[in-house]
Design an enzyme around this catalytic site. Structure first.
Site, PDB file in Angstrom:
ATOM      1  CG  ASP A 265      26.891  41.881  37.122  1.00 59.47           C
ATOM      2  OD1 ASP A 265      25.716  42.411  37.300  1.00 59.47           O
ATOM      3  OD2 ASP A 265      27.372  41.514  36.030  1.00 59.47           O
ATOM      4  N   GLY A 304      21.750  50.523  36.856  1.00 65.21           N
ATOM      5  CA  GLY A 304      21.108  51.751  37.200  1.00 65.21           C
ATOM      6  C   GLY A 304      19.726  51.873  37.775  1.00 65.21           C
ATOM      7  CG  ASP A 325      25.226  44.361  29.784  1.00 60.31           C
ATOM      8  OD1 ASP A 325      25.029  44.929  30.856  1.00 60.31           O
ATOM      9  OD2 ASP A 325      25.537  43.176  29.750  1.00 60.31           O
TER      10      ASP A 325
HETATM   11  C1  GLA Z   1      26.360  41.683  33.190  1.00 60.44           C
HETATM   12  C2  GLA Z   1      27.236  43.063  33.079  1.00 60.44           C
HETATM   13  C3  GLA Z   1      28.274  42.980  32.183  1.00 60.44           C
HETATM   14  C4  GLA Z   1      29.107  41.803  32.416  1.00 60.44           C
HETATM   15  C5  GLA Z   1      28.329  40.352  32.107  1.00 60.44           C
HETATM   16  C6  GLA Z   1      29.111  39.229  32.753  1.00 60.44           C
HETATM   17  O1  GLA Z   1      25.790  41.519  31.809  1.00 60.44           O
HETATM   18  O2  GLA Z   1      26.352  44.184  32.882  1.00 60.44           O
HETATM   19  O3  GLA Z   1      28.806  44.138  32.168  1.00 60.44           O
HETATM   20  O4  GLA Z   1      29.799  41.823  33.429  1.00 60.44           O
HETATM   21  O5  GLA Z   1      27.241  40.480  33.295  1.00 60.44           O
HETATM   22  O6  GLA Z   1      28.487  37.946  32.883  1.00 60.44           O
END
Ligand code: GLA
Length: 501
Positions: A265, A304, A325
């Protein structure tokens, strides 16, 4: 008293009122339930009525670009670039004895929250330096995720509450609920499993996860696979330890633990790197996973940006998020799901667009809305990562998640992502071509009234009625007489058909 002396005294008095000794490294240290601390650093330098410096919290690192004196302190504005966008924060600070009282608001309408910062040693919490990036090359295929990955992920429901016991119970429930038999395989731990690094630099799990290897062994013993989460930045999105500068070491650790899937991430990597540099950043971990000697599904999570679908496979990515998200509500789910059309050319065997994890069963949508969620994600050939509490599912939710005829559309071996073929107000038709020459059709009603939707066989390239049409939610064959098919579609619902040639 001469004039110079009175000016000097006035200046000193003003400086005292404004807090003349703000200079220094301050930290707000908040204990968490997992034995770690959430640290926020304000590294400040005061020069008269001006304060400069930086503010670091979780995944963000702001430079102070504005300071204004207020009645008993300062209002500081921090700024950072996040890709092409600027992010700003505002903190109100005042000295109270030996403490710095810091007031923030989550947003303009939120109530103010006051926290206490204390002096920290100089340099603590300072950013590491920017590491150089490798030349681009193609990371060889790992041969995994031939169909979109199916499993469960802790984030949507559990956030920081995920722990060893709940992960084991989720593995048990995946088996006992019939989800494993329906094709679900991965039990994925998201953020907030991390603690710190040992003196050799190896990452350690926090006290909620006393033994990752034992946990992986347990999940494997249930005939399932296990996933984990990290970030290419120094901290994850929740502010936990990331893999920055430790990519090979972490990949090796994950492999030693028996990890089968990594969600990686972007988070705080934004502090050092531009969106255009993402490919090289993700390539680093792609190479590290390959060098680890274990086959690990590689899931890119960078929301994305920078047309990831064009370079995701180059860095060894098996899937990549195409959006921000998801949340457990109709607006969020449909805003994401119905906007995936343009990405469809980029999905192929081993490499999938990921419109984020499922919210089915988390309580914020109706069963019809969750059927829309499941149908749309399946037509999109999206990863199916359940995000609910598998230990505690209503039968209706279990039936949605385990509808094998719908899952078969998602998992179809052509690896093609479906597309929108028509849109008429709130009514949308989406079609996915299947390996047997048939087609999956979603008749979606996004409107607030029940409606009748019509599908003309000619519109899906057929000269006459197909030999067989199956309604996948009613679980029955329907009569494909005449030149078209007409269906009653509930508000926010779907009729999903499988057409056999
Ligand atoms: C980001 C990701 C989520 C999750 C959080 C965890 O927002 O997009 O899917 O993994 O981090 O902190």
């Amino acid at each position: 008293m001469n004039r110079l002396l009175s000016v000097t005294i006035l200046t000193l008095l003003f400086q005292q009122a404004a807090g003349s000794n703000l200079t220094g490294n301050w930290s707000i240290r908040e204990p968490t339930a997992d034995g770690t601390f959430r640290n926020t650093y304000l590294d400040l330098k005061q020069d008269g009525s001006q304060v400069t410096g930086s503010i670091r919290l979780t995944q963000f690192y702001y430079s102070i670009v504005e300071s204004k004196t207020s009645a008993d302190g300062f209002t500081l504005t921090g700024s950072m670039m996040d890709g092409r966008n600027e992010r700003r924060v505002t903190y109100e600070v005042k000295l109270v004895g030996d403490e710095l009282h810091v007031t923030t608001r989550a947003n303009a309408n939120a109530a103010p929250v006051e926290k206490v910062a204390r002096r920290a040693p100089p340099g603590e919490g300072a950013l590491p330096s920017r590491l150089p990036l490798p030349e681009l090359h193609r990371v060889p295929e790992n041969g995994l995720a031939k169909t979109p990955p199916m499993g469960w992920n802790s984030w949507n429901k559990f956030r920081n509450r995920v722990d060893d016991a709940s992960v084991r119970e989720m593995a048990d429930a995946m088996v006992s609920s019939g989800m494993k038999a329906a094709g679900y395989q991965y039990i994925n731990i998201d953020d907030i499993w991390e603690a710190d690094r040992d003196p050799q630099g190896f990452i350690r799990s926090n006290k909620k996860f006393p033994d990752m290897k034992a946990l992986a062994d347990y999940v494997h013993s249930r005939g399932l696979k296990i996933g984990i989460y990290s970030s290419p930045g120094p901290t994850t999105c929740a502010g936990y330890e990331g893999s920055y500068g430790h990519e090979e070491q972490d990949a090796k650790t994950f492999a030693d633990w028996g990890i089968d899937y990594l969600k990686y991430d972007w988070c705080s990597a934004r502090i050092f790197y531009s969106d255009e540099e993402m490919q090289a950043v993700y390539q680093k971990m792609g190479d590290a996973l390959r060098a680890s000697g274990r086959l690990i599904v590689y899931s890119l999570c960078q929301y994305g940006r920078n047309e990831v679908w064009k370079w995701g496979p180059e860095v060894g990515g098996n899937l990549w998020r195409t959006t921000g998200d998801i949340s457990d509500n109709w607006n969020s789910m449909t805003r994401i799901g119905f906007a995936q059309d343009e990405h469809s050319p980029w999905a192929k065997t081993g490499h999938w667009n990921d419109p984020d994890m499922l919210e089915i069963g988390n309580g914020g949508m109706s069963d019809d809305e969750y059927r829309t969620h499941m149908s749309l994600w399946s037509i999109l050939a999206a990863p199916l990562l359940a995000g609910n509490d598998l230990r505690d599912m209503k039968p209706a939710i279990r039936d949605i998640l385990t509808n094998r005829e719908v899952i078969a559309i998602d998992q179809d071996s052509t690896g093609k992502q479906g597309t929108r073929t028509s849109k008429d107000g709130d009514q949308e038709t989406w079609v996915k071509t299947l390996a047997d020459g048939g087609q999956a059709i979603g008749l979606f009603n996004r409107g607030s009234q029940n409606t009748k939707m019509n599908l003309k066989w000619a519109d899906i390239g057929l000269k006459s009625a197909p030999s067989k049409v199956r309604d996948l939610w009613a679980r029955q064959d329907v009569k494909p007489a005449g030149l078209d098919y007409s269906a009653d579609v509930p508000s926010h619902g779907v009729v999903m058909l499988r057409i056999h040639k």
